[in-house]
Motif scaffolding. Structure first.
Motif, PDB file in Angstrom:
ATOM      1  N   ILE A 373     -11.595   1.643  -5.721  1.00 36.05           N
ATOM      2  CA  ILE A 373     -11.104   0.535  -5.417  1.00 36.05           C
ATOM      3  C   ILE A 373      -9.657   0.182  -5.790  1.00 36.05           C
ATOM      4  N   ASN A 374      -9.065  -0.187  -4.967  1.00 41.07           N
ATOM      5  CA  ASN A 374      -7.573  -0.394  -5.361  1.00 41.07           C
ATOM      6  C   ASN A 374      -7.134  -2.155  -5.476  1.00 41.07           C
ATOM      7  N   VAL A 375      -6.776  -2.252  -6.625  1.00 42.29           N
ATOM      8  CA  VAL A 375      -6.547  -3.745  -6.779  1.00 42.29           C
ATOM      9  C   VAL A 375      -4.921  -4.141  -7.056  1.00 42.29           C
ATOM     10  N   ALA A 376      -4.692  -5.044  -6.185  1.00 36.08           N
ATOM     11  CA  ALA A 376      -3.491  -5.670  -6.030  1.00 36.08           C
ATOM     12  C   ALA A 376      -3.156  -6.587  -7.454  1.00 36.08           C
ATOM     13  N   ALA A 377      -2.236  -6.334  -8.262  1.00 37.92           N
ATOM     14  CA  ALA A 377      -1.935  -6.850  -9.407  1.00 37.92           C
ATOM     15  C   ALA A 377      -0.364  -7.077  -9.944  1.00 37.92           C
ATOM     16  N   ASN A 378      -0.051  -7.371 -11.041  1.00 35.91           N
ATOM     17  CA  ASN A 378       1.061  -7.408 -11.507  1.00 35.91           C
ATOM     18  C   ASN A 378       1.544  -6.173 -12.199  1.00 35.91           C
ATOM     19  N   VAL A 379       0.613  -5.330 -11.912  1.00 36.56           N
ATOM     20  CA  VAL A 379       0.802  -3.896 -12.666  1.00 36.56           C
ATOM     21  C   VAL A 379       1.400  -2.810 -11.681  1.00 36.56           C
ATOM     22  N   GLY A 380       2.590  -2.443 -12.238  1.00 38.97           N
ATOM     23  CA  GLY A 380       3.412  -1.227 -11.181  1.00 38.97           C
ATOM     24  C   GLY A 380       2.288  -0.270 -10.711  1.00 38.97           C
ATOM     25  N   GLY A 381       1.499   0.300 -11.528  1.00 40.28           N
ATOM     26  CA  GLY A 381       0.643   1.444 -11.201  1.00 40.28           C
ATOM     27  C   GLY A 381      -0.141   1.877 -12.136  1.00 40.28           C
TER      28      GLY A 381
END
Length: 642
Positions: A373-381
């Motif tokens: 699962i790929n989650v779009a967040a305010n985390v660069g990676g």
């Protein structure tokens, strides 16, 4: 006659010794000597495999938590079933409390530069713990000491060796940081807040046969080292929230609408991306069960070292089937806000996730989890088993790169469980290395990769303030960490595969290393020993020079001259790391011939002359013609006939 023979013997010996003395120069011997204690024992064999008495402890987790999205709070209970498989009794158990990093007086805060860094900010958090207990067959103890991001939990009596069990439980509560050191946190979007949850529960530290308890504090740059176990996770959130988590959802009919269930079933069979929640459905009744006040999402994951989750009412949600080989399939998924939607952005995230997982599963080791699962967040990676957090702003090559890198971490360190806090190169470097090949393969090379150009890091290798791969991540300068942990070790593995060993010998050894250390805890020496034993090559000079030193590669072609109808080619080692020599000879008729010289030519000194037997006229000689080496001076690699 006896005197004459004896005198001649003495003279011949003296003459022979004189010749040997002229030929031998033992000044280079230290370059080829063993550099660490690499002998085997019953726990870790000299062949680089787990030894016959290898052991590691285990921890199974039961987690029940609630998300308060009004106050950005998480509260819940953790119950840990810890098993001591070691050959010694344990008087106490160490646990990590990583949310304590987000306080004003944490070691991480106090060791962060006032100028700021990736690890700045977020000092209003920290764990609030209650009802702490450790229960064994003999009794229960609540005695504990908290030191920064660690807790020492004392037992009523020592925990028995080789199978002793203790049940650890406590309630915990914390405020979700906004920017959790670029590893977790919360992001406000148009349709709601995205919570990316990691390092979110008290967890057991690793007790191993190398250093005992691994209790390095969580400061920032150093990542994680975790025991393996089974996880049972229940997350309660408002009914308008969509929750995703490592593992498999156990109660889909209780938390998903009929439409979503139908789409999930379709996605499980589709190689193309299928929407679970469409962009125009975000925030509408079709995407949630609003008649419920809260919903509890139940997930399970087996034989994993960690779990992470995300929650938001702003999620677009899509998925597609992954082919994992041997008839096994999984489900690639992506969740992202409308700000990230688009054919050049997150609408391709599931395609990228699928391509990445399928490549690594086929090439190295089968992907062990059902979901990715790929989650779009305010985390660069940032990576976790089965879940990645990537920047919601990423697009095109950038989104492919970060997605591929974070999911590559499922092999290092999620499957091969190395110690990231001490040896980041064993996960970041290995992962950057395999990313090169997956990128080259994805969609017939849609996006560029330059890991096959080790000379691209020469500027760093000649930087006055460079640091070695073995530099602790907490000590390495921020501008150097990308090289010490990622680029230099990846370049080293590339040279080892493409230049020193060759692809077949390297692949046999590397894949065997993964198989033998899957779900275990290898140390650097285990990797070195196993690569050498399977490939059949003593590589001490390379490990010492590239991974445990700050020297450089600099070889040259210094002279080419005729000799009795043939040619003498002289090469020199001007650097501190000896390497095999690959030469390409071009003749006056423009035909070419390749010459390979073993690394042993440098054992006696830094100059070597090779006799090239040929009747042709030599026009040009080039060292490393395919530019596989990170040679810091390419100006001396070519000889041209003047």
């Amino acid at each position: 006659m006896t005197y004459f023979r004896r005198s001649m013997s003495i003279l011949l010996f003296a003459f022979s010794f004189s010749l040997v003395a002229q030929e031998a120069n033992y000044g280079n011997q230290q370059l080829f000597n063993e550099f660490t204690y690499r002998e085997g024992n019953v726990y870790r064999s000299a062949s680089g495999k787990p030894g016959p008495e290898y052991w590691q402890n285990s921890a199974d987790y039961n987690l029940e938590v609630s998300l308060d999205d009004k106050n950005h709070m998480v509260s819940g209970k953790v119950t840990i079933q810890y098993t001591n498989n070691s050959p010694e009794t344990l008087d106490f158990i160490w646990l990590y409390l990583e949310q304590n990093r987000f306080t004003e007086n944490s070691r991480g805060t106090l060791t962060t530069s006032v100028l700021g860094s990736r690890y700045s900010g977020d000092v209003e958090g920290g764990l609030e713990l209650t009802n702490i207990s450790a229960k064994t067959k003999t009794g229960t103890s609540s005695k504990h000491l908290i030191s920064d991001t660690r807790m020492q939990l004392f037992l009523d009596k020592p925990l028995a060796a080789k199978g002793g069990e203790v049940t650890i439980s406590m309630n915990f509560k914390f405020k979700v940081p906004v920017e959790g050191m670029d590893r977790m946190g919360r992001l406000d979007t148009k349709m709601g807040t995205i919570y990316a949850m990691a390092q979110w529960y008290p967890r057991v530290a690793v007790f191993d046969d190398v250093v005992g308890w691994n209790t390095e504090p969580y400061l920032g740059a150093g990542e994680f080292y975790c025991e393996y176990g089974d996880f049972d996770v229940k997350i309660t959130a408002a009914s308008d929230q969509t929750v995703v988590c490592s593992g498999i959802l156990q109660n889909p009919t209780e938390v998903l609408t009929k439409t979503q269930l139908e789409r999930f079933s379709q996605a499980e069979k589709s190689d193309k991306t299928v929407y679970i929640i469409k962009p125009d459905e975000v925030g509408k009744p079709i995407s949630n069960l609003k008649n419920k006040g809260t919903l509890t999402w139940h997930f399970k994951m087996e034989n994993t070292r960690d779990v992470a989750w995300a929650s938001s009412k702003a999620f677009i949600w899509d998925a597609a089937r992954m082919d994992l080989g041997d008839g096994k399939t999984g489900l690639a998924q992506s969740v992202y806000p409308i700000e990230s939607d688009g054919s050049k952005a997150w609408s391709r995230s599931t395609e990228y996730t699928k391509g990445s997982i399928e490549y690594y599963s086929k090439t190295y080791f089968p992907y062990p989890y059902h979901n990715a699962i790929n989650v779009a967040a305010n985390v660069g990676g940032m990576e976790y088993p089965g879940v990645s957090f990537c920047s919601y702003k990423s697009k095109e090559a950038g989104l492919w790169g970060v997605t591929d890198h974070e999911f590559g971490h499922n092999w290092f360190p999620m499957i091969v469980g190395s110690n990231e806090r001490r040896y980041p190169w064993m996960d970041e470097g290995f992962n950057t290395f395999i990313n090169h090949y997956s990128t080259a393969a994805f969609n017939k090379g849609e996006y560029p990769t330059d890991t096959d150009k080790p000379r691209g890091i020469v500027k760093y290798l000649t930087f006055e303030n460079r640091e070695g791969i073995d530099t602790s991540p907490e000590v390495a300068h921020a501008r150097n960490l990308a090289y010490t942990a990622y680029y230099k070790p990846a370049a080293g593995l590339f040279m080892l595969r493409e230049y020193i060993l060759g692809t077949e010998r390297f692949d046999n050894a590397f894949n065997s290393y993964i198989r033998n250390w899957a779900y275990k805890h290898p140390q650097p020496n285990d990797f070195f020993n196993h690569m050498e034993n399977v490939a059949g090559e003593n590589l001490s000079y390379f490990w010492k020079g590239w991974f445990y030193g700050n020297g450089n590669i600099d070889m040259s072609v210094s002279d080419v001259k005729p000799h009795e109808g043939n040619y003498l080619i002289t090469v020199e080692n001007n650097g501190q790391i000896p390497m095999p020599v690959e030469l390409q000879v071009t003749y006056s008729d423009n035909s070419t011939e390749n010459v390979s010289l073993p690394v042993e030519i440098w054992q006696r000194g830094n100059s070597w002359t090779h006799l090239l037997k040929t009747k042709k006229s030599v026009k040009r000689v080039v060292l490393d013609p395919n530019k596989m080496l990170a040679d810091i001076n390419t100006l001396n690699d070519t000889w041209d006939k003047k």
